[in-house]
Design a protein around this motif. Structure first.
Motif, short mmCIF file in Angstrom:
data_model
loop_
_atom_site.label_atom_id
_atom_site.label_comp_id
_atom_site.label_asym_id
_atom_site.label_seq_id
_atom_site.Cartn_x
_atom_site.Cartn_y
_atom_site.Cartn_z
N GLN A 1 0.83 -1.21 0.00
CA GLN A 1 0.00 0.00 0.00
C GLN A 1 0.86 1.25 0.00
OE1 GLN A 1 -2.62 -0.12 3.35
NE2 GLN A 1 -3.76 -1.88 2.60
N ALA A 2 1.92 1.24 0.81
CA ALA A 2 2.82 2.39 0.88
C ALA A 2 3.50 2.63 -0.47
CB ALA A 2 3.86 2.18 1.98
N MET A 3 3.93 1.56 -1.11
CA MET A 3 4.57 1.69 -2.42
C MET A 3 3.60 2.24 -3.46
SD MET A 3 6.96 -1.66 -2.73
CE MET A 3 8.62 -1.65 -2.08
N GLN A 4 2.37 1.75 -3.44
CA GLN A 4 1.38 2.23 -4.39
C GLN A 4 1.09 3.72 -4.18
OE1 GLN A 4 -1.97 -0.40 -3.93
NE2 GLN A 4 -1.00 -2.03 -5.12
N ARG B 1 1.79 6.89 -6.73
CA ARG B 1 0.71 7.82 -7.12
C ARG B 1 1.10 9.27 -6.87
NH1 ARG B 1 -4.77 6.11 -6.84
NH2 ARG B 1 -5.25 8.10 -7.81
N PHE B 2 1.85 9.51 -5.77
CA PHE B 2 2.27 10.87 -5.43
C PHE B 2 3.63 11.23 -6.06
CE2 PHE B 2 -0.84 10.46 -1.97
CZ PHE B 2 -1.43 11.72 -2.03
N GLU B 3 4.19 10.28 -6.80
CA GLU B 3 5.50 10.46 -7.42
C GLU B 3 6.55 10.88 -6.38
OE1 GLU B 3 5.13 13.03 -10.81
OE2 GLU B 3 3.73 11.66 -11.81
N ALA B 4 6.50 10.20 -5.24
CA ALA B 4 7.43 10.45 -4.14
C ALA B 4 8.21 9.17 -3.92
CB ALA B 4 6.67 10.85 -2.88
N LEU C 1 5.32 6.53 5.17
CA LEU C 1 4.02 6.00 4.74
C LEU C 1 3.66 4.72 5.47
CD1 LEU C 1 4.14 6.67 0.91
CD2 LEU C 1 2.49 7.62 2.53
N VAL C 2 4.63 3.83 5.63
CA VAL C 2 4.39 2.58 6.36
C VAL C 2 3.97 2.89 7.79
CG1 VAL C 2 5.54 0.56 7.38
CG2 VAL C 2 5.84 1.07 4.95
N GLU C 3 4.68 3.81 8.44
CA GLU C 3 4.35 4.17 9.82
C GLU C 3 2.94 4.75 9.92
OE1 GLU C 3 7.57 6.80 10.77
OE2 GLU C 3 8.95 5.16 11.23
N ARG C 4 2.58 5.64 9.00
CA ARG C 4 1.24 6.24 9.04
C ARG C 4 0.16 5.20 8.73
NH1 ARG C 4 0.99 11.97 7.49
NH2 ARG C 4 -1.27 11.74 7.62
N PRO D 1 -3.85 11.77 3.14
CA PRO D 1 -4.69 12.40 2.11
C PRO D 1 -4.91 11.45 0.94
CG PRO D 1 -2.47 13.27 2.00
CD PRO D 1 -2.53 12.37 3.21
N GLN D 2 -6.03 11.65 0.26
CA GLN D 2 -6.32 10.85 -0.91
C GLN D 2 -5.61 11.46 -2.12
OE1 GLN D 2 -7.95 7.90 -0.98
NE2 GLN D 2 -7.86 8.15 1.23
N PRO D 3 -4.91 10.65 -2.89
CA PRO D 3 -4.24 11.18 -4.07
C PRO D 3 -5.25 11.56 -5.14
CG PRO D 3 -3.97 8.81 -3.97
CD PRO D 3 -4.66 9.23 -2.70
N ALA D 4 -4.92 12.59 -5.90
CA ALA D 4 -5.78 12.99 -7.02
C ALA D 4 -5.69 11.95 -8.11
CB ALA D 4 -5.32 14.34 -7.54
N GLN D 5 -6.70 11.91 -8.93
CA GLN D 5 -6.68 10.97 -10.05
C GLN D 5 -5.60 11.42 -11.03
OE1 GLN D 5 -8.39 8.17 -10.36
NE2 GLN D 5 -9.28 8.53 -8.36
#
Length: 85
Positions: free
Chosen positions: A22-25, A29-32, A41-44, A53-57
């Protein structure tokens, strides 16, 4: 780069694979990219998944089909000697 990969492998060994996926995906999506953002991301995702936050399409223009290929023209090194003068 190698250190980043080694740290990500260590992170993968210490967290559930579904959380890491999930963190990788999300990172893609956020290009980070990189270990630091992946770790946060894993910690959160483990502590407060609803706080992210939800990523934009993604726009159709920015979407790339991976793997993509970039062709680079090969030139004789003498070309660069002329340009550098």
């Amino acid at each position: 780069m190698r250190e980043q990969v080694e740290r990500i492998v260590t992170l993968a060994e210490s967290c559930p694979s579904d959380v890491l996926e999930q963190a990788m995906q999300r990172a893609i999506r956020f290009e980070a990219y990189g270990y630091g953002i992946l770790k946060r991301l894993v910690e959160r995702l483990q502590k407060a998944p609803g706080s992210l936050p939800q990523p934009a399409q993604p726009s159709a223009q920015r979407r790339l089909s991976l793997p993509y290929r970039v062709d680079v023209e090969r030139r004789d090194l003498s070309y660069y000697q002329e340009v550098a003068r």
